[in-house]
Scaffold this motif. Sequence first.
Motif, short mmCIF file in Angstrom:
data_model
loop_
_atom_site.label_atom_id
_atom_site.label_comp_id
_atom_site.label_asym_id
_atom_site.label_seq_id
_atom_site.Cartn_x
_atom_site.Cartn_y
_atom_site.Cartn_z
N LEU A 84 71.61 -15.28 -19.58
CA LEU A 84 71.75 -14.62 -20.87
C LEU A 84 70.55 -14.83 -21.79
N GLY A 85 69.62 -15.69 -21.38
CA GLY A 85 68.48 -15.99 -22.24
C GLY A 85 68.86 -16.80 -23.45
N ALA A 86 69.91 -17.62 -23.32
CA ALA A 86 70.41 -18.40 -24.46
C ALA A 86 70.42 -19.89 -24.14
N LEU A 87 69.43 -20.35 -23.40
CA LEU A 87 69.37 -21.76 -23.00
C LEU A 87 68.79 -22.58 -24.15
N THR A 88 69.54 -22.67 -25.24
CA THR A 88 69.14 -23.37 -26.45
C THR A 88 70.29 -24.26 -26.90
N PRO A 89 70.04 -25.20 -27.82
CA PRO A 89 71.15 -26.02 -28.32
C PRO A 89 72.31 -25.20 -28.88
N LEU A 90 71.99 -24.13 -29.62
CA LEU A 90 73.06 -23.29 -30.16
C LEU A 90 73.80 -22.55 -29.04
N GLY A 91 73.06 -22.13 -28.02
CA GLY A 91 73.70 -21.50 -26.88
C GLY A 91 74.66 -22.43 -26.18
#
Length: 252
Positions: A84-91
């Motif tokens: 999803l391209g959301a490999l972040t802390p918020l993700g």
Amino acid sequence: MASPDKRDLLGACLWAGATVAVVAASDSMLPRTVLGAPMALLISGHTVLRAMGIRTTSLSEHLAYSVGASLALTVVGGFVLNVLGALTPLGWAFWYLAVTTAAMRLAPSDINISTPSARLGSLRIPPWQAAAIALAMLVATGAYALAIHDQAVERQFKYTEFWMLPPAQGDPGQLVVGVRSAEAEAHQYDLEVTLDGKPFAVFRSLTIAPGDTWVRKVPVPILAVQQKAEARLYRPADNKLYRKVSALVPAS
């Protein structure tokens, strides 16, 4: 309102919601770790076990299963968020919120994981289980903290753009060469233009500051045959080729 049998799942959802709020509102590692580590190491696995209706005979066994399920969910979440391209802390925070919310909706209301022998006062965890749980929590916490740190200090790659445009229909016989700096400090460049492999134009000691753009029109002869123009950008400090571009000069 959640039934008494689902109060633990409601608490997990509230914890996950608080994690999302903290991650979205603050860049501080401490509150993110305090809320995120239990979710990644224990709470998410517990909610999935409840949703699947898996019974355990003791609290220590349930803790071991919960840690294992949490780590498995973290691995799965990594694949999903990467796609999803959301490999972040918020993700990650939203991933655990989605997991706990889905588990609360799917969990049966008549499952009670507690047994008389599983009460906290009579908890007995074998040393090897305690060591395994502690090691798993240490590894996962370190990985989570490292991911947050790397994301916080990440900087976009800085480079120098270099291009050459062929003669336009309204401006024949003019090559356009440009350099734009997106680097952190000013640099000097040498620029050489060749036409069919032969030196044609040279620009020495071009000093370009961060954010500046240097553009120059280079007159070229229009012949009966097509020609290939090539521009090379060098850094005088090491005299090594830094960028190379080319364009075709159409025939007359």
